[in-house]
Design a protein around this motif. Structure first.
Motif, short mmCIF file in Angstrom:
data_model
loop_
_atom_site.label_atom_id
_atom_site.label_comp_id
_atom_site.label_asym_id
_atom_site.label_seq_id
_atom_site.Cartn_x
_atom_site.Cartn_y
_atom_site.Cartn_z
N ARG A 1 0.82 -1.22 -0.02
CA ARG A 1 -0.09 0.07 -0.14
C ARG A 1 0.75 1.40 -0.07
O ARG A 1 1.86 1.30 0.45
CB ARG A 1 -0.88 0.07 1.28
CG ARG A 1 -2.12 1.07 1.27
CD ARG A 1 -2.96 0.88 2.43
NE ARG A 1 -4.01 0.23 1.91
CZ ARG A 1 -4.75 -0.61 2.65
NH1 ARG A 1 -4.20 -0.87 4.07
NH2 ARG A 1 -5.70 -1.18 2.46
N ARG A 2 0.49 2.42 -0.70
CA ARG A 2 1.30 3.67 -0.81
C ARG A 2 1.87 3.92 0.43
O ARG A 2 3.17 4.42 0.61
CB ARG A 2 0.48 4.54 -1.44
CG ARG A 2 1.29 5.86 -1.81
CD ARG A 2 0.49 6.79 -2.76
NE ARG A 2 -0.90 7.17 -1.82
CZ ARG A 2 -0.77 8.32 -0.78
NH1 ARG A 2 0.08 8.54 -0.65
NH2 ARG A 2 -2.04 8.50 -0.35
N GLN A 3 1.14 3.94 1.49
CA GLN A 3 1.74 4.53 2.75
C GLN A 3 2.75 3.79 3.24
O GLN A 3 3.37 4.37 4.29
CB GLN A 3 0.39 4.55 3.87
CG GLN A 3 -0.71 5.46 3.40
CD GLN A 3 -1.67 4.54 2.85
OE1 GLN A 3 -1.39 3.86 1.61
NE2 GLN A 3 -3.01 4.41 3.38
N MET B 1 5.16 0.10 -4.75
CA MET B 1 3.58 0.25 -4.55
C MET B 1 3.08 -0.42 -5.54
O MET B 1 3.27 -0.65 -6.91
CB MET B 1 3.65 1.64 -4.58
CG MET B 1 2.23 2.38 -4.36
SD MET B 1 1.78 4.10 -4.58
CE MET B 1 1.56 3.95 -6.25
N THR C 1 5.24 1.88 1.74
CA THR C 1 6.26 1.22 0.80
C THR C 1 7.71 1.75 1.40
O THR C 1 8.69 1.35 1.18
CB THR C 1 6.08 1.67 -0.70
OG1 THR C 1 5.67 3.21 -0.69
CG2 THR C 1 4.75 0.87 -1.25
#
Length: 165
Positions: free
Chosen positions: A101-103, A112, A105
């Motif tokens: 998840r982006r948060q 991501m 990485t």
């Protein structure tokens, strides 16, 4: 009484009813022949009895070198270069998103997930992974040391020499 006075008898004289009866006759004769015909098609079930117990082959070992491989074609989903044994993928939990998840990485070092995983079917970008892209293993598979079941002559189009296509 004559046939024209009975509307039900007319249907048996129609071309559709005749074709239907003929088709049923061919089907029944074919089924009888199939039961008594010699086996022309070779068995594809192997040497074991059709309903016998056959041990499952051993599972291929996961490749866990975390090395990202080149894809075979442009739209191929990336393979998973690490073990996913005991990963939980349910409606409420997706362990893949703990790293991808982006948060997360930056802390995990994992790539991501693609921005396409945030788009709904109308192309609207969502704040989180869209439900239709939530179950990762529907498209992404774990890399293993399994040998191909059938030989492949696939060649990357970039590696094929011009004139030998």
């Amino acid at each position: 009484m004559r046939g024209q006075d009975h509307p039900g008898l007319k249907s048996f004289r129609s071309p559709v009813a005749g074709a239907l009866l003929g088709g049923m006759l061919v089907f029944v004769c074919g089924a009888i022949y199939a039961q008594n015909a010699p086996q022309i098609v070779p068995r594809v079930t192997g040497a074991a009895a059709p309903m016998g117990d056959v041990p499952a082959p051993p599972l291929a070992r996961p490749v866990t070198d975390d090395k990202r491989l080149m894809r075979n074609y442009p739209e191929q989903p990336p393979i998973i270069p690490h073990s996913i044994d005991n990963y939980q993928l349910t409606l409420k939990t997706n362990r893949c998103l703990d790293c991808h998840r982006r948060q997360f990485t930056e802390g995990s070092g994992a790539p991501m997930i693609s921005v396409t995983h945030f788009m709904d079917r109308d192309g609207q970008v969502l704040a989180d992974v869209t439900p239709r892209r939530y179950f990762c293993t529907a498209c992404h598979v774990q890399q293993t040391d399994a040998q191909p079941l059938v030989p492949s002559t696939f060649k990357d189009m970039l590696l094929v020499e011009p004139g030998k296509k």
